[in-house]
Design an enzyme around this catalytic site. Structure first.
Site, PDB file in Angstrom:
ATOM      1  CB  SER A  10      -0.959  -0.109   1.243  1.00  6.99           C
ATOM      2  OG  SER A  10      -1.486   1.247   1.414  1.00  6.99           O
ATOM      3  CG  HIS A  35      -4.015  -1.399  -2.124  1.00  8.14           C
ATOM      4  ND1 HIS A  35      -5.185  -2.151  -2.538  1.00  8.14           N
ATOM      5  CD2 HIS A  35      -4.524  -0.667  -0.874  1.00  8.14           C
ATOM      6  CE1 HIS A  35      -6.126  -1.903  -1.731  1.00  8.14           C
ATOM      7  NE2 HIS A  35      -5.768  -0.972  -0.610  1.00  8.14           N
ATOM      8  CG  ASP A  37      -5.193   2.251   0.976  1.00 10.17           C
ATOM      9  OD1 ASP A  37      -4.215   1.888   1.483  1.00 10.17           O
ATOM     10  OD2 ASP A  37      -6.180   1.591   0.633  1.00 10.17           O
ATOM     11  CG  MET A  39      -8.533   7.151   2.669  1.00 13.72           C
ATOM     12  SD  MET A  39      -7.455   7.048   3.937  1.00 13.72           S
ATOM     13  CE  MET A  39      -6.556   5.407   4.031  1.00 13.72           C
ATOM     14  CG  HIS A  68      -9.366   0.428  -1.175  1.00 14.43           C
ATOM     15  ND1 HIS A  68      -8.905  -0.022   0.344  1.00 14.43           N
ATOM     16  CD2 HIS A  68     -10.727   0.434  -0.912  1.00 14.43           C
ATOM     17  CE1 HIS A  68      -9.578   0.106   1.054  1.00 14.43           C
ATOM     18  NE2 HIS A  68     -10.907   0.187   0.501  1.00 14.43           N
ATOM     19  CG  MET A  70     -11.537   3.220   1.619  1.00 10.05           C
ATOM     20  SD  MET A  70      -9.914   3.007   2.571  1.00 10.05           S
ATOM     21  CE  MET A  70      -8.368   3.139   1.465  1.00 10.05           C
ATOM     22  CG  MET A 138     -11.838  -2.458   4.397  1.00 14.55           C
ATOM     23  SD  MET A 138     -10.329  -2.261   3.574  1.00 14.55           S
ATOM     24  CE  MET A 138      -9.298  -1.373   4.865  1.00 14.55           C
ATOM     25  CG  ASP A 176      -6.197  -2.755   2.842  1.00 16.00           C
ATOM     26  OD1 ASP A 176      -6.776  -1.832   2.055  1.00 16.00           O
ATOM     27  OD2 ASP A 176      -5.369  -2.530   3.383  1.00 16.00           O
TER      28      ASP A 176
HETATM   29  C1  DX5 Z   1      -6.834   1.467   5.452  1.00 22.65           C
HETATM   30  C2  DX5 Z   1      -5.689   1.309   4.689  1.00 22.65           C
HETATM   31  C3  DX5 Z   1      -4.681   0.448   5.180  1.00 22.65           C
HETATM   32  C4  DX5 Z   1      -3.460   0.367   4.263  1.00 22.65           C
HETATM   33  C5  DX5 Z   1      -2.413  -0.942   4.887  1.00 22.65           C
HETATM   34  O1  DX5 Z   1      -7.663   2.369   5.263  1.00 22.65           O
HETATM   35  O2  DX5 Z   1      -6.277   0.587   3.401  1.00 22.65           O
HETATM   36  O3  DX5 Z   1      -5.210  -0.486   5.476  1.00 22.65           O
HETATM   37  O4  DX5 Z   1      -3.881  -0.097   2.952  1.00 22.65           O
HETATM   38  O5  DX5 Z   1      -2.181  -0.380   5.935  1.00 22.65           O
HETATM   39  P1  DX5 Z   1      -1.272  -1.431   7.077  1.00 22.65           P
HETATM   40  O6  DX5 Z   1      -0.623  -2.374   6.069  1.00 22.65           O
HETATM   41  O7  DX5 Z   1      -0.108  -0.311   7.530  1.00 22.65           O
HETATM   42  O8  DX5 Z   1      -2.195  -1.818   7.979  1.00 22.65           O
HETATM   43 ZN    ZN Z   2      -6.656  -0.275   0.933  1.00 23.18          ZN
END
Ligand code: DX5
Ligand code: ZN
Length: 216
Positions: A10, A35, A37, A39, A68, A70, A138, A176
């Site tokens: 990520s 990946h 993320d 948000m 991803h 979110m 998740m 994830d």
């Molecule tokens: C949450 C993110 C995290 C990220 C990975 O919103 O999606 O989960 O990808 O984070 P780690 O591997 O540091 O928990």
């Molecule tokens: Zn993610």
């Protein structure tokens, strides 16, 4: 396992101050996907980055990008990622026509994923399982990297595997949040085949060792 194991570091956990080097390092270390993320501070309690940042990553990416979203309105924004993304995952909790958005993502040539927060029951995904290429469970409350893995999400991973078998479907099962060598093994045993790892890879002294440990 129905699909070959994929390790998707990520970029949320990468060193954004040396982003291109960090991306090149993790690709040389053996990342299968990257990946991303995204948000919006609305679906999740944090704001990370958007299309411009992802385009910057795409400039040096040599592996598929796994976006991803979110965000509350993926119907409005998914297309901004369609050119750079191999996969686009949206949340079942989004405030839009989820089925139509999944169809649109696939029609644009990307694979489509559906994700659910820890508090959302797996049954909420039932109407969409036939229209996705990936289910993302998740294993932390989405919004922040570096959180602890939620073991009580494993029945959800197994439910995704069992539903896939029962309905003769072929989607990948991704996890994830809090994924490291130990929790990755637990997730694979429950049915996962795609591991997102942020802190455990980008925070590692040697990223290649960390990725090999996830694969072992
Ligand atoms: C949450 C993110 C995290 C990220 C990975 O919103 O999606 O989960 O990808 O984070 P780690 O591997 O540091 O928990
Ligand atoms: Zn993610």
């Amino acid at each position: 396992m129905q699909h070959p194991l994929i390790i998707a570091p990520s970029v949320l956990a990468a060193d954004w101050g040396r982003l291109h080097e960090s991306i090149r390092d993790v690709q040389s270390a053996g990342a299968d996907w990257l990946h991303l993320d995204v948000m919006d501070g609305h679906l999740v309690e944090n704001i990370s980055f958007g299309p411009a940042f992802c385009e910057c990553v795409a400039k040096v990416a040599t592996v598929p990008l796994d976006v991803h979203l979110m965000i509350t309105r993926p119907d409005k924004y998914w297309a901004r990622y369609a050119k750079l993304a191999a996969n686009i995952t949206i949340h079942v909790e989004a405030d839009c026509d989820v089925a139509a958005t999944l169809r649109d993502i696939r029609a644009a040539g990307c694979t489509a994923g559906i994700s659910l927060k820890p508090g959302t029951p797996f049954s909420k995904l039932a109407p969409y399982l036939g229209d996705v290429d990936l289910v993302l469970v998740m294993t932390v409350e989405p919004g922040f990297g570096g959180q602890s893995f939620m073991h009580d999400m494993m029945p959800k991973v197994s439910a995704a595997r069992d539903a896939r078998t029962a309905r003769g479907l072929g989607y990948r099962i991704e996890v994830d949040g809090g994924i490291n060598a130990t929790t990755g093994t637990t997730s694979i045993a429950a049915g996962a085949d795609t591991l997102v790892a942020g802190t455990s890879v980008f925070g590692a002294k040697d990223m290649a060792v960390a990725i090999r440990a996830l694969r072992a």
